[in-house]
Design a protein around this motif. Structure first.
Motif, PDB file in Angstrom:
ATOM      1  N   UNK A 357       3.907  86.668 -19.816  1.00 18.00           N
ATOM      2  CA  UNK A 357       3.127  87.522 -18.937  1.00 18.00           C
ATOM      3  C   UNK A 357       3.647  87.564 -17.507  1.00 18.00           C
ATOM      4  N   UNK A 358       4.594  86.693 -17.149  1.00 18.39           N
ATOM      5  CA  UNK A 358       5.132  86.719 -15.786  1.00 18.39           C
ATOM      6  C   UNK A 358       6.228  87.756 -15.623  1.00 18.39           C
ATOM      7  N   UNK A 359       6.704  88.337 -16.717  1.00 17.07           N
ATOM      8  CA  UNK A 359       7.754  89.342 -16.620  1.00 17.07           C
ATOM      9  C   UNK A 359       9.081  88.778 -16.157  1.00 17.07           C
ATOM     10  N   UNK A 360       9.355  87.525 -16.505  1.00 15.46           N
ATOM     11  CA  UNK A 360      10.584  86.858 -16.093  1.00 15.46           C
ATOM     12  C   UNK A 360      11.273  86.242 -17.284  1.00 15.46           C
ATOM     13  N   UNK A 361      12.574  86.053 -17.138  1.00 10.67           N
ATOM     14  CA  UNK A 361      13.314  85.156 -18.013  1.00 10.67           C
ATOM     15  C   UNK A 361      13.611  83.915 -17.181  1.00 10.67           C
ATOM     16  N   UNK A 362      13.019  82.785 -17.566  1.00  7.46           N
ATOM     17  CA  UNK A 362      13.130  81.572 -16.756  1.00  7.46           C
ATOM     18  C   UNK A 362      13.203  80.367 -17.704  1.00  7.46           C
ATOM     19  N   UNK A 363      14.378  79.746 -17.795  1.00  9.44           N
ATOM     20  CA  UNK A 363      15.622  80.018 -17.072  1.00  9.44           C
ATOM     21  C   UNK A 363      16.310  81.271 -17.609  1.00  9.44           C
ATOM     22  N   UNK A 364      17.319  81.716 -16.889  1.00  8.15           N
ATOM     23  CA  UNK A 364      18.068  82.911 -17.281  1.00  8.15           C
ATOM     24  C   UNK A 364      19.560  82.611 -17.190  1.00  8.15           C
ATOM     25  N   UNK A 365      20.256  82.847 -18.296  1.00  2.31           N
ATOM     26  CA  UNK A 365      21.709  82.697 -18.312  1.00  2.31           C
ATOM     27  C   UNK A 365      22.196  81.310 -17.928  1.00  2.31           C
ATOM     28  N   UNK A 382      22.742  60.386 -14.475  1.00  2.27           N
ATOM     29  CA  UNK A 382      21.529  61.056 -14.011  1.00  2.27           C
ATOM     30  C   UNK A 382      21.873  62.522 -13.786  1.00  2.27           C
ATOM     31  N   UNK A 383      21.118  63.409 -14.445  1.00  2.00           N
ATOM     32  CA  UNK A 383      21.344  64.845 -14.344  1.00  2.00           C
ATOM     33  C   UNK A 383      20.083  65.469 -13.758  1.00  2.00           C
ATOM     34  N   UNK A 384      20.216  66.135 -12.620  1.00  3.08           N
ATOM     35  CA  UNK A 384      19.072  66.752 -11.947  1.00  3.08           C
ATOM     36  C   UNK A 384      19.031  68.236 -12.253  1.00  3.08           C
ATOM     37  N   UNK A 385      17.858  68.738 -12.600  1.00  3.48           N
ATOM     38  CA  UNK A 385      17.622  70.176 -12.783  1.00  3.48           C
ATOM     39  C   UNK A 385      16.978  70.697 -11.505  1.00  3.48           C
ATOM     40  N   UNK A 386      17.711  71.525 -10.780  1.00 10.15           N
ATOM     41  CA  UNK A 386      17.276  71.985  -9.463  1.00 10.15           C
ATOM     42  C   UNK A 386      17.023  73.486  -9.491  1.00 10.15           C
ATOM     43  N   UNK A 387      16.021  73.907  -8.731  1.00 10.94           N
ATOM     44  CA  UNK A 387      15.724  75.330  -8.638  1.00 10.94           C
ATOM     45  C   UNK A 387      14.373  75.559  -8.016  1.00 10.94           C
ATOM     46  N   UNK A 388      14.082  76.777  -7.573  1.00  8.79           N
ATOM     47  CA  UNK A 388      12.777  77.064  -6.971  1.00  8.79           C
ATOM     48  C   UNK A 388      11.658  76.986  -8.010  1.00  8.79           C
ATOM     49  N   UNK A 389      10.424  76.919  -7.519  1.00  9.76           N
ATOM     50  CA  UNK A 389       9.273  76.884  -8.417  1.00  9.76           C
ATOM     51  C   UNK A 389       9.240  78.143  -9.278  1.00  9.76           C
ATOM     52  N   UNK A 390       8.990  77.950 -10.571  1.00  2.80           N
ATOM     53  CA  UNK A 390       8.948  79.083 -11.487  1.00  2.80           C
ATOM     54  C   UNK A 390      10.291  79.500 -12.022  1.00  2.80           C
ATOM     55  N   UNK A 391      11.365  78.768 -11.662  1.00  2.59           N
ATOM     56  CA  UNK A 391      12.692  79.151 -12.143  1.00  2.59           C
ATOM     57  C   UNK A 391      12.923  78.763 -13.592  1.00  2.59           C
ATOM     58  N   UNK A 573      24.225  67.941 -10.865  1.00  5.19           N
ATOM     59  CA  UNK A 573      23.103  68.807 -10.506  1.00  5.19           C
ATOM     60  C   UNK A 573      23.295  70.143 -11.207  1.00  5.19           C
ATOM     61  N   UNK A 574      22.270  70.560 -11.963  1.00 10.77           N
ATOM     62  CA  UNK A 574      22.301  71.829 -12.685  1.00 10.77           C
ATOM     63  C   UNK A 574      21.321  72.771 -12.008  1.00 10.77           C
ATOM     64  N   UNK A 575      21.818  73.887 -11.522  1.00 13.07           N
ATOM     65  CA  UNK A 575      20.973  74.871 -10.860  1.00 13.07           C
ATOM     66  C   UNK A 575      20.337  75.799 -11.900  1.00 13.07           C
ATOM     67  N   UNK A 576      19.032  75.914 -11.833  1.00 18.38           N
ATOM     68  CA  UNK A 576      18.262  76.729 -12.769  1.00 18.38           C
ATOM     69  C   UNK A 576      17.708  77.930 -12.005  1.00 18.38           C
ATOM     70  N   UNK A 577      17.902  79.119 -12.560  1.00 18.52           N
ATOM     71  CA  UNK A 577      17.440  80.351 -11.907  1.00 18.52           C
ATOM     72  C   UNK A 577      16.692  81.221 -12.915  1.00 18.52           C
ATOM     73  N   UNK A 578      15.847  82.094 -12.389  1.00 20.12           N
ATOM     74  CA  UNK A 578      15.104  83.043 -13.215  1.00 20.12           C
ATOM     75  C   UNK A 578      15.641  84.441 -12.976  1.00 20.12           C
ATOM     76  N   UNK A 579      15.204  85.382 -13.836  1.00 18.25           N
ATOM     77  CA  UNK A 579      15.624  86.776 -13.712  1.00 18.25           C
ATOM     78  C   UNK A 579      14.469  87.657 -14.168  1.00 18.25           C
TER      79      UNK A 579
END
Length: 589
Positions: A357-365, A382-391, A573-579
C-alpha cells in the motif's frame, strides 16, 4: 448469508460432533414435547369434564398421566441441560480450533500483511490479531444459542405440525400457512441490515489496529513528551466502538420484535379457531387441549431463531473472515537442504520487494556480495544495512531470514570452497534447514511467559557460569541484580514488567546462549534489527560489546543500523534504497 456455513463443518471437527449431537437431542426433544402435550391434555381433560358435570374427579384416572407429565418435564430439563452444556463446550472447542488455524496459517503466510480483500485501511497484523481474539469470540453465541434453535426448527417444527395434523387438520393448515411468514420476515430484516455485521467486524478490526499502533508507539511518544496527545484519539476510538455495538443491538431488537409479534399472532389464530370449534362441538376436549399446548411449541424454535438472528450474523461474519484468511494460498517452499554458512558467501542479485500500500519497492535493486564469517574465533564479520527510514532495511533482513521472498531478483548462497560452482538459490532451500543457522533479534523483542532464566535459556541446560558470562556481556547482570527474585523473577507475556531496553538485553543474552540445533555450535549468522533504537548511551555500549563478542567468536552479524557507532564497527556497509512503483508495476502487483 447461509445460516450454516459448510466450511465451518469442514474446518472444525468439534462443530461436526456438535451438530450431530444437537440433531439427536432435537429428535429427543420432539418426542418429549409430544408426550408432555398429551399428558397435559389427558390430565386436564377429565378434570374439566368432571368440574362441568359436578362430579368428583377420580384421582386414579389422571394419576398415570400425572406421572408421565412429571417424567416428561424431568427428561425435558435434562435434554435442555445437555444442550446447554455441550453447546458451551463445543463453542469453546470450535473457537479454539479456528483460532489455532488462523494463527498457524498467518504464521505460515509469512510477514506480509494478512489483509484480505475489503480490508482497506486495516493493518494486516493488527486485523488478524483482532480476528483471532475478539472477532472469533462472536462465534460462541452463534454456536450456543442460534445453531441449536436452527436445528430444532428443522426437526421439531415439522414433527409437531404432523402431530397437530393428526389431532386437528384446521389448526395444522393454519400452522402451515403462517410458518413461512417467519423466515420471510427474517429475510426482510436480513435485507434491511445486509452487511451490518461485516461492517461492524471491520470497524472493530480497524479500531484494534489503531489502538495497537498507539500502544506500540507509546514509548516513542513518551520520549518526546507527547503521550497525552493521543487521549482524544483513544476517546474517539471508544465512541466508534460504542456506536458499532449499539448498531448491532438495534438490529437485534428490530428482528426480535418483528418475529415475536408475528408468532404471537399466529398462535392466537390457532387458539381462537380451536376455541370456536370446541364451543360448537366440532372437536373433542382432549385433542383441543393437546393442540393448544403444541401450538406455541410449533413456533417456539422459530421465535428463538429470530431472537438470536444477530448472533448468527455476527458469528458467521467472523467465521467468514477467518475462512478468508485460511483460504489464502501458502507460499511455496524449497526442498533443498541449506548449505553450511561458515565461510560461505551470500549474493543479493537485484533484490526488490514491493511494499504494497505504500506504492514503493523497498528495497529496490539491491545487489551485493557478503562474505560470511569462518565460524572460528577471530574470523567473524559485521555487516551493516544502512539507509533512510522506509528504505527496506528490515524487509532485507526478513528476506535473509527466508521469511519473505523477493518480488524481484534472488538471494544466492555460494558454499565455502566451491569457487562459486555450487550456487544455491535461497528460494529452493527448505526453511527448516535454514533457520537453525540464523539467530534473529527484532527491534522490539516479545518474550514468552516464564521465569527470566527460562526465557533466556529457552529450556536448554545452561550452566551458571555461562549464564553469568553472557549476562555480563549484554549488561543483563545489572538488570537481574535489581529484580526482586533475580533469575527466578517471572516475566509476563511479551516481557511485561521489563522496559524495552531490558527486553533488548534479555534477547541479546538469549542470542548469545543460542546453541543452535541440538545445542551444538551456535548459529553462524545473527540478524539484529536496529538494536540501539530505544537505548541510551550505556545501552548502546552493551549492544556494541555484544556485537564484538559475536564477531570475535567467528559469527557474522547483520545489523540494521542508523547510529554512527554501529556503522563504524561494521566490516561492510550495504546501502539499501527504495524506489517508487510505476503505473505498470502497480497494475502487475
Amino acid at each position: 448469508m447461509r445460516p450454516l456455513d459448510p466450511r465451518l463443518l469442514r474446518r472444525a471437527r468439534a462443530a461436526r460432533r456438535y451438530v450431530a449431537l444437537t440433531a439427536a437431542l432435537g429428535v429427543a426433544a420432539a418426542g418429549i414435547v409430544v408426550v408432555q402435550a398429551f399428558a397435559i391434555a389427558h390430565t386436564l381433560g377429565p378434570a374439566v369434564t368432571a368440574g362441568s358435570a359436578g362430579t368428583p374427579l377420580a384421582l386414579a384416572d389422571v394419576a398415570p398421566w400425572l406421572g408421565v407429565l412429571v417424567a416428561a418435564l424431568a427428561v425435558r430439563a435434562a435434554v435442555a441441560w445437555a444442550q446447554e452444556r455441550w453447546a458451551q463446550k463445543a463453542a469453546a472447542d470450535v473457537v479454539a480450533e479456528l483460532r489455532e488455524q488462523v494463527v498457524a496459517h498467518t504464521v505460515a503466510l509469512g510477514p506480509r500483511p494478512a489483509v484480505t480483500e475489503g480490508d482497506e485501511g486495516a493493518e494486516g497484523a493488527a486485523a488478524t490479531a483482532t480476528l483471532a481474539t475478539r472477532g472469533l469470540d462472536d462465534l460462541a453465541p452463534y454456536l450456543v444459542r442460534y445453531l441449536p434453535q436452527l436445528l430444532l426448527t428443522a426437526i421439531l417444527t415439522p414433527a409437531l405440525v404432523l402431530v397437530v395434523l393428526g389431532l386437528d387438520w384446521v389448526s395444522a393448515v393454519i400452522c402451515v400457512v403462517t410458518l413461512p411468514l417467519v423466515p420471510l420476515f427474517m429475510w426482510l430484516v436480513g435485507v434491511m441490515t445486509a452487511g451490518a455485521s461485516e461492517r461492524r467486524l471491520r470497524t472493530i478490526e480497524r479500531l484494534g489496529a489503531q489502538v495497537l499502533d498507539l500502544l506500540a508507539g507509546l514509548p516513542t511518544l513518551r520520549a518526546f513528551g507527547r503521550e497525552i496527545g493521543p487521549g482524544a484519539r483513544v476517546r474517539a476510538l471508544g465512541d466508534a466502538s460504542r456506536r458499532a455495538t449499539m448498531g448491532t443491538l438495534r438490529i437485534a431488537f428490530l428482528s426480535g420484535m418483528v418475529l415475536e409479534l408475528l408468532t404471537t399472532l399466529s398462535v392466537a389464530i390457532v387458539a381462537v379457531g380451536v376455541g370456536l370449534r370446541l364451543v360448537e362441538g366440532m372437536i373433542a376436549l382432549v385433542p383441543a387441549i393437546a393442540v393448544l399446548v403444541l401450538a406455541p411449541e410449533v413456533y417456539l424454535p422459530l421465535r428463538r431463531v429470530g431472537a438470536e438472528f444477530h448472533a448468527s450474523t455476527d458469528g458467521l461474519a467472523a467465521a467468514d473472515r477467518a475462512f478468508a484468511v485460511l483460504e489464502r494460498p501458502l507460499p511455496t517452499t524449497g526442498t533443498l537442504t541449506a548449505p553450511s554458512l561458515p565461510g560461505a558467501t551470500l549474493v543479493l542479485d537485484g533484490v526488490g520487494v514491493r511494499a504494497g500500500d505504500r506504492g514503493l519497492t523497498a528495497p529496490a535493486g539491491l545487489t551485493t556480495r557478503v562474505p560470511l564469517g569462518t565460524g572460528s574465533p577471530g574470523g567473524g564479520r559485521v555487516v551493516a544495512l544502512r539507509g533512510p527510514s522506509g528504505a527496506g532495511k528490515t524487509t532485507t533482513a526478513l528476506v535473509l531470514l527466508g521469511l519473505l521472498r523477493p518480488d524481484e531478483g534472488r538471494v544466492l548462497v555460494e558454499p565455502a570452497g566451491t569457487g562459486g560452482t555450487a550456487v544455491v538459490d535461497l528460494a529452493d532451500v527448505d526453511p527448516a534447514t535454514w533457520w537453525p543457522q540464523v539467530t534473529w533479534v527484532p527491534q522490539r523483542p516479545a518474550l514468552t511467559p516464564g521465569s527470566l532464566r527460562d526465557v533466556v535459556t529457552d529450556g536448554r541446560a545452561v550452566g551458571d557460569d555461562a549464564l553469568a558470562a553472557a549476562a555480563r556481556t549484554t549488561g543483563l547482570d545489572e538488570v537481574v541484580a535489581g529484580l526482586p527474585q533475580g533469575w527466578a523473577t517471572p516475566v509476563g507475556l511479551g516481557g511485561t514488567g521489563l522496559s524495552v531496553g531490558q527486553r533488548q538485553r534479555v534477547a541479546l543474552t538469549a542470542a548469545l546462549l543460542d546453541g543452535g540445533p541440538g545445542d551444538g555450535a551456535p548459529p553462524p549468522v545473527v540478524l539484529l534489527d536496529e538494536p540501539t533504537a530505544h537505548l541510551d548511551a550505556r545501552g548502546e555500549q552493551v549492544v556494541l560489546d555484544t556485537v564484538r563478542a559475536w564477531r570475535d567468536a567467528g559469527r557474522t552479524v547483520f545489523v540494521v543500523a542508523h547510529r554512527a557507532s554501529l556503522l563504524a564497527l561494521a566490516d561492510q556497509v550495504v546501502d539499501v534504497r527504495s524506489r517508487a512503483v510505476g503505473p505498470a508495476e502497480a497494475v502487475a502487483s
